[in-house]
Enzyme design. Sequence first.
Site, PDB file in Angstrom:
ATOM      1  N   LYS A  48       0.843  -1.201   0.000  1.00 27.91           N
ATOM      2  CA  LYS A  48       0.000   0.000   0.000  1.00 27.91           C
ATOM      3  C   LYS A  48       0.879   1.253   0.000  1.00 27.91           C
ATOM      4  O   LYS A  48       1.629   1.485   0.951  1.00 27.91           O
ATOM      5  CB  LYS A  48      -0.903   0.035   1.238  1.00 27.91           C
ATOM      6  CG  LYS A  48      -1.957   1.137   1.133  1.00 27.91           C
ATOM      7  CD  LYS A  48      -2.656   1.403   2.447  1.00 27.91           C
ATOM      8  CE  LYS A  48      -2.004   2.518   3.220  1.00 27.91           C
ATOM      9  NZ  LYS A  48      -2.054   3.834   2.575  1.00 27.91           N
ATOM     10  N   THR A  51       2.417   5.948  14.171  1.00 19.98           N
ATOM     11  CA  THR A  51       1.832   4.850  13.383  1.00 19.98           C
ATOM     12  C   THR A  51       2.648   3.575  13.580  1.00 19.98           C
ATOM     13  O   THR A  51       2.082   2.485  13.735  1.00 19.98           O
ATOM     14  CB  THR A  51       1.814   5.205  11.872  1.00 19.98           C
ATOM     15  OG1 THR A  51       1.370   6.545  11.723  1.00 19.98           O
ATOM     16  CG2 THR A  51       0.918   4.283  11.091  1.00 19.98           C
ATOM     17  N   GLU A  91      10.724   1.772   9.846  1.00 25.33           N
ATOM     18  CA  GLU A  91      11.597   2.923   9.655  1.00 25.33           C
ATOM     19  C   GLU A  91      10.744   4.147   9.919  1.00 25.33           C
ATOM     20  O   GLU A  91       9.833   4.456   9.150  1.00 25.33           O
ATOM     21  CB  GLU A  91      12.181   2.903   8.234  1.00 25.33           C
ATOM     22  CG  GLU A  91      13.436   3.743   8.119  1.00 25.33           C
ATOM     23  CD  GLU A  91      13.153   5.169   7.684  1.00 25.33           C
ATOM     24  OE1 GLU A  91      13.124   6.051   8.573  1.00 25.33           O
ATOM     25  OE2 GLU A  91      12.966   5.407   6.488  1.00 25.33           O
ATOM     26  N   CYS A 130      13.209  11.922   6.075  1.00 28.87           N
ATOM     27  CA  CYS A 130      13.473  11.516   7.462  1.00 28.87           C
ATOM     28  C   CYS A 130      14.935  11.732   7.840  1.00 28.87           C
ATOM     29  O   CYS A 130      15.273  11.791   9.012  1.00 28.87           O
ATOM     30  CB  CYS A 130      13.071  10.059   7.668  1.00 28.87           C
ATOM     31  SG  CYS A 130      13.803   8.965   6.433  1.00 28.87           S
ATOM     32  N   GLU A 157       9.517  16.104  15.505  1.00 33.14           N
ATOM     33  CA  GLU A 157       9.751  16.034  14.060  1.00 33.14           C
ATOM     34  C   GLU A 157       8.766  16.966  13.346  1.00 33.14           C
ATOM     35  O   GLU A 157       7.550  16.754  13.390  1.00 33.14           O
ATOM     36  CB  GLU A 157       9.578  14.593  13.559  1.00 33.14           C
ATOM     37  CG  GLU A 157       9.987  14.473  12.107  1.00 33.14           C
ATOM     38  CD  GLU A 157       9.841  13.069  11.533  1.00 33.14           C
ATOM     39  OE1 GLU A 157       8.819  12.418  11.799  1.00 33.14           O
ATOM     40  OE2 GLU A 157      10.739  12.640  10.792  1.00 33.14           O
TER      41      GLU A 157
HETATM   42  O1  TXE Z   1       2.373   9.217   8.188  1.00 36.62           O
HETATM   43  P1  TXE Z   1       1.678   7.858   8.502  1.00 36.62           P
HETATM   44  P2  TXE Z   1       1.711  10.618   7.836  1.00 36.62           P
HETATM   45  C1  TXE Z   1       6.361  11.470   9.824  1.00 36.62           C
HETATM   46  C2  TXE Z   1       6.329  12.981   9.661  1.00 36.62           C
HETATM   47  C3  TXE Z   1       4.909  13.246   9.339  1.00 36.62           C
HETATM   48  C4  TXE Z   1       4.219  12.232  10.214  1.00 36.62           C
HETATM   49  C5  TXE Z   1       2.849  11.843   9.783  1.00 36.62           C
HETATM   50  O2  TXE Z   1       6.663  13.586  10.881  1.00 36.62           O
HETATM   51  O3  TXE Z   1       4.518  14.553   9.653  1.00 36.62           O
HETATM   52  O4  TXE Z   1       5.050  11.091  10.140  1.00 36.62           O
HETATM   53  O5  TXE Z   1       2.813  11.575   8.395  1.00 36.62           O
HETATM   54  C6  TXE Z   1      -0.108   4.226   6.467  1.00 36.62           C
HETATM   55  N1  TXE Z   1      -2.013   0.862   9.864  1.00 36.62           N
HETATM   56  N2  TXE Z   1       6.765  10.788   8.606  1.00 36.62           N
HETATM   57  O6  TXE Z   1       0.456  10.881   8.586  1.00 36.62           O
HETATM   58  O7  TXE Z   1       0.269   8.080   8.919  1.00 36.62           O
HETATM   59  C7  TXE Z   1      -0.438   5.447   5.629  1.00 36.62           C
HETATM   60  O8  TXE Z   1      -1.609   5.251   4.879  1.00 36.62           O
HETATM   61  C8  TXE Z   1      -1.320   0.650   8.735  1.00 36.62           C
HETATM   62  C9  TXE Z   1       8.097  10.273   8.606  1.00 36.62           C
HETATM   63  O9  TXE Z   1       1.571  10.666   6.380  1.00 36.62           O
HETATM   64  O10 TXE Z   1       2.584   7.109   9.397  1.00 36.62           O
HETATM   65  C10 TXE Z   1       0.824   5.575   4.791  1.00 36.62           C
HETATM   66  O11 TXE Z   1       0.793   4.651   3.723  1.00 36.62           O
HETATM   67  N3  TXE Z   1      -0.881   1.639   7.941  1.00 36.62           N
HETATM   68  C11 TXE Z   1       8.346   9.386   7.475  1.00 36.62           C
HETATM   69  C12 TXE Z   1       1.918   5.179   5.785  1.00 36.62           C
HETATM   70  O12 TXE Z   1       1.258   4.395   6.778  1.00 36.62           O
HETATM   71  C13 TXE Z   1      -1.137   2.900   8.303  1.00 36.62           C
HETATM   72  C14 TXE Z   1       7.651   9.585   6.222  1.00 36.62           C
HETATM   73  C15 TXE Z   1       2.589   6.371   6.480  1.00 36.62           C
HETATM   74  O13 TXE Z   1       1.603   7.179   7.060  1.00 36.62           O
HETATM   75  C16 TXE Z   1      -1.855   3.192   9.474  1.00 36.62           C
HETATM   76  C17 TXE Z   1       6.307  10.111   6.378  1.00 36.62           C
HETATM   77  C18 TXE Z   1      -2.300   2.110  10.273  1.00 36.62           C
HETATM   78  N4  TXE Z   1      -2.987   2.279  11.397  1.00 36.62           N
HETATM   79  C19 TXE Z   1       5.940  10.698   7.541  1.00 36.62           C
HETATM   80  N5  TXE Z   1      -1.969   4.538   9.586  1.00 36.62           N
HETATM   81  C20 TXE Z   1       9.699   8.804   7.313  1.00 36.62           C
HETATM   82  N6  TXE Z   1      10.132   7.986   8.257  1.00 36.62           N
HETATM   83  O14 TXE Z   1      10.345   9.025   6.303  1.00 36.62           O
HETATM   84  C21 TXE Z   1      -1.345   5.075   8.515  1.00 36.62           C
HETATM   85  N7  TXE Z   1      -0.849   4.093   7.731  1.00 36.62           N
END
Ligand code: TXE
Length: 479
Positions: free
Chosen positions: A173, A230, A248, A282, A383
């Site tokens: 996904k 998450t 990660e 990140c 962050e």
């Molecule tokens: O991330 P999410 P978001 C950090 C950054 C950002 C914050 C939130 O600080 O502001 O995270 O970003 C899926 N079960 N990073 O809200 O929600 C979601 O659909 C399974 C750091 O966009 O963690 C997407 O595909 N999956 C980072 C993926 O998880 C779930 C990069 C990431 O979304 C889920 C991005 C659940 N319960 C954001 N909830 C990095 N490490 O590079 C969400 N998802």
Amino acid sequence: MKIKNYINGQFSPPISDEWIDNYCPANGEVYGQIPNSSTKDVEEAYKAAKEAFPAWSNTTLEKRNRILIKISELLEDNLQDFAEAESKDNGKPISLAKAVDIPRAASNFRFFGNAITQFASESHESIGQNAINYTLRQPIGVVGCISPWNLPLYLFTWKIAPAIAAGNCVVAKPSEVTPITAYLLGEICKAAGLPNGVLNIVHGLGTTTGQAIVEHPDIKAISFTGGTATGAYIAKVAAPMFKKLSLELGGKNPNIIFADCDYQDMLETTVRSSFSNQGQICLCGSRIFVEASIYDKFKADFVQKVKGLKVGHPSEATTNIGALVSKPHLEKVMQYIDIAKEEDGIVLCGGKRVTVTDYENGYYLEPTIIEIQNDQCSVNQEEIFGPVVTIMPFKTEDEVLEMANKVKYGLSATLWTNNLKRTMNMSNQLQAGIIWINTWMLRDLRTPFGGVKASGVGREGGFEALRFFTEAKNVCIKY
Ligand code: TXE
């Protein structure tokens, strides 16, 4: 544009026929719809993957290698289209997508297609016991890959390529915010001859589609990149099912600058490590600590350089900083600028939303530097994930080491110095999975990648990824 799920080699709408709007960050307009997939769609994807597994896991390494290399070549042939799609979906400059994101996605397939042919297993002779042990590395079965929006195809393929190279079948996904290049990848995989069901792409929200993947009892491993909250939630859901997890998560990385560094190189790289991809990586060095003796000079030079960066439409060749990924994300980042002021931070440059002519509703923000008084303030601890960095001076190595480590994250750290003793001492003591000395984001795909503390669990990259996507089985034979 209405994109579809890719299940068993077919493009199909969600069973519920429910859709989610997809926004273009550069102009704030809806330009497409993606499936709002449910548990039922994930189940279909799982069934296709399960059916494909026996044949794929028995496919020779030479054939797997050929298919992965072909995917890589087709991505390179379609570089321009993919780069434009990535930029439109994410807001990043097309030039960046063309130079970094898409080439790296192609490299992921090429690298892991080759790496699997070099992935050796161990054997140990038990001397004096007339026995020999050998260890099989067997694919897990059906695995889940969930990726974020900041480097959409780059990170999506960083998971998928090693998973399928190792003989697994995948339910994947992409982020609901940036689904387009994952959709286009389906066509490429089909054209490259990847058998139906080996890769299944299901689009939708994290809390429904993503969660259905994590909750599926027979999807035995999850590779996830995204937010720390998450990741923690996924770990909790997956624990009772004993799934293998690679997480990660976020970062709040220190960029530590000593007076004895190569100044010009440091200055230019620091601009990049602060604001590349609108600061939405990140690995960005968002906490800048500068040795007191060069602090004033650095501050003046850095501010001047950053004021020269052009915020603009992602398709313009002169744009350095494109749009942030979404309106809620822009609002979150801007809130931190207010919090910084409340906490006595001084905004040295930036801090305001930018109106780009003809694209007034786009999510543009000035690159922002905040001088902080206390390393424990929120903007230096949480962050932000946008074009916002903090700077403050330090006097001694011990002092900066303590500040660098006094944060809940531990993904990467950058150190600028020409002192070997200091390099060794600090590299050993910095709490992070990746340390760069006199450089930033120089990536060799053979090296382990991942973080400590709230930045995650596990390592990917090179053979680490192939180890994650296989189970070790030891066989002991007495003769
Ligand atoms: O991330 P999410 P978001 C950090 C950054 C950002 C914050 C939130 O600080 O502001 O995270 O970003 C899926 N079960 N990073 O809200 O929600 C979601 O659909 C399974 C750091 O966009 O963690 C997407 O595909 N999956 C980072 C993926 O998880 C779930 C990069 C990431 O979304 C889920 C991005 C659940 N319960 C954001 N909830 C990095 N490490 O590079 C969400 N998802």
